[in-house]
Design a protein around this motif. Sequence first.
Motif, PDB file in Angstrom:
ATOM      1  N   PRO A  74       0.754  -1.281   0.021  1.00 49.46           N
ATOM      2  CA  PRO A  74       0.064   0.079  -0.035  1.00 49.46           C
ATOM      3  C   PRO A  74       0.999   1.233   0.052  1.00 49.46           C
ATOM      4  N   ALA A  75       1.982   1.110   0.569  1.00 49.08           N
ATOM      5  CA  ALA A  75       2.807   2.325   0.722  1.00 49.08           C
ATOM      6  C   ALA A  75       3.633   2.786  -0.699  1.00 49.08           C
ATOM      7  N   ASP A  76       4.072   1.780  -1.518  1.00 47.21           N
ATOM      8  CA  ASP A  76       4.836   2.077  -2.394  1.00 47.21           C
ATOM      9  C   ASP A  76       4.668   1.240  -3.540  1.00 47.21           C
ATOM     10  N   TRP A  77       3.344   0.831  -3.954  1.00 46.75           N
ATOM     11  CA  TRP A  77       3.002  -0.060  -4.989  1.00 46.75           C
ATOM     12  C   TRP A  77       3.280   0.580  -6.304  1.00 46.75           C
ATOM     13  N   GLN A  78       3.231   2.016  -6.395  1.00 46.64           N
ATOM     14  CA  GLN A  78       3.311   2.693  -7.572  1.00 46.64           C
ATOM     15  C   GLN A  78       4.752   2.922  -7.870  1.00 46.64           C
ATOM     16  N   GLU A  79       5.465   3.090  -7.061  1.00 49.48           N
ATOM     17  CA  GLU A  79       6.851   3.151  -7.083  1.00 49.48           C
ATOM     18  C   GLU A  79       7.407   1.807  -7.665  1.00 49.48           C
ATOM     19  N   ARG A  80       6.933   0.726  -7.109  1.00 45.69           N
ATOM     20  CA  ARG A  80       7.562  -0.497  -7.640  1.00 45.69           C
ATOM     21  C   ARG A  80       7.020  -0.684  -9.078  1.00 45.69           C
ATOM     22  N   LEU A  81       5.870  -0.316  -9.161  1.00 42.93           N
ATOM     23  CA  LEU A  81       5.409  -0.428 -10.851  1.00 42.93           C
ATOM     24  C   LEU A  81       6.235   0.321 -11.706  1.00 42.93           C
ATOM     25  N   GLU A  82       6.408   1.537 -11.200  1.00 45.19           N
ATOM     26  CA  GLU A  82       7.306   2.275 -12.257  1.00 45.19           C
ATOM     27  C   GLU A  82       8.613   1.856 -12.485  1.00 45.19           C
ATOM     28  N   ARG A  83       9.258   1.076 -11.368  1.00 43.78           N
ATOM     29  CA  ARG A  83      10.614   0.421 -11.434  1.00 43.78           C
ATOM     30  C   ARG A  83      10.737  -0.687 -12.286  1.00 43.78           C
ATOM     31  N   LEU A  84       9.455  -1.479 -12.339  1.00 42.40           N
ATOM     32  CA  LEU A  84       9.726  -2.449 -13.266  1.00 42.40           C
ATOM     33  C   LEU A  84       9.281  -1.988 -14.846  1.00 42.40           C
ATOM     34  N   SER A  85       8.555  -0.835 -14.762  1.00 45.54           N
ATOM     35  CA  SER A  85       8.407  -0.293 -16.182  1.00 45.54           C
ATOM     36  C   SER A  85       9.572   0.150 -16.689  1.00 45.54           C
ATOM     37  N   GLU A  86      10.461   0.819 -16.063  1.00 46.59           N
ATOM     38  CA  GLU A  86      11.862   1.458 -16.445  1.00 46.59           C
ATOM     39  C   GLU A  86      12.800   0.240 -16.814  1.00 46.59           C
ATOM     40  N   TYR A  87      12.600  -0.831 -15.931  1.00 44.84           N
ATOM     41  CA  TYR A  87      13.558  -1.839 -16.298  1.00 44.84           C
ATOM     42  C   TYR A  87      13.352  -2.609 -17.591  1.00 44.84           C
ATOM     43  N   ILE A  88      12.107  -2.790 -17.766  1.00 45.85           N
ATOM     44  CA  ILE A  88      11.819  -3.523 -18.919  1.00 45.85           C
ATOM     45  C   ILE A  88      12.093  -2.857 -20.041  1.00 45.85           C
ATOM     46  N   ALA A  89      11.796  -1.454 -20.169  1.00 45.60           N
ATOM     47  CA  ALA A  89      12.143  -0.687 -21.312  1.00 45.60           C
ATOM     48  C   ALA A  89      13.587  -0.485 -21.528  1.00 45.60           C
TER      49      ALA A  89
END
Length: 226
Positions: free
Chosen positions: A171-186
């Motif tokens: 709940p505290a950092d789900w969006q940050e984790r999501l963006e991290r995965l997006s950047e890594y895949i890209a």
Amino acid sequence: MAVFRVERNSNYTTMSNYHLRDNNLSLKAKGLLSVFLSLPDSWHYSVRGLVAICKEGRDCIVATLQELEDAGYLERHQQRQDNGKMGVIEYVIFEKPQSPCTENPDTVKPDTAYPNTEKPDTENPPQIITNRINTEQINELKEKDTRHKYGAYENVLLTDEELAKLKAEFPADWQERLERLSEYIASSGKHYKNHLATLRSWARRDKPKTTAYSHSNYTCAEGDSL
């Protein structure tokens, strides 16, 4: 080679061998038709129900149903409601295909000398099983399985259910984790089968490792003080 058979007195199914020896059917179609013939009449037939009892996914089930229909083992009739909207689809399943077979026609003359005068078996009719699949259930299942794009690069794919699980677990950092995965895949060009599973795996990897208790951690040399 010896063949070992198991003696069965209960919990077995008696069905025609016709579809099992039909070379025009795939193994998946033969298996699904056998499942149909083994289920009780009271069983509620639906695509979702078949997915629940089979290893294959929804797309494979739908494709196999189409194969059975093309081969003549299945007929589909969609009904229309009183308000004009399309209603449920009635599925009629046959043990033998209803389309005429011309490859090996039976040219043997009928036996008229000793006609069969026995009464037909009306308790166990050999032919059809009727079931209904609601189109609303199919649409609901499709919508549930639809993955949406998330992240700055729109390359993280999650269903609504998976996104809700991600928010509940982090709940505290789900969006940050999501963006991290997006950047890594890209940046790396890697592909993952399940992005929620990847995020969970990364979360376990990021957890700090706790040092196991050891008595030596709480001792000191003579003259030192803790």
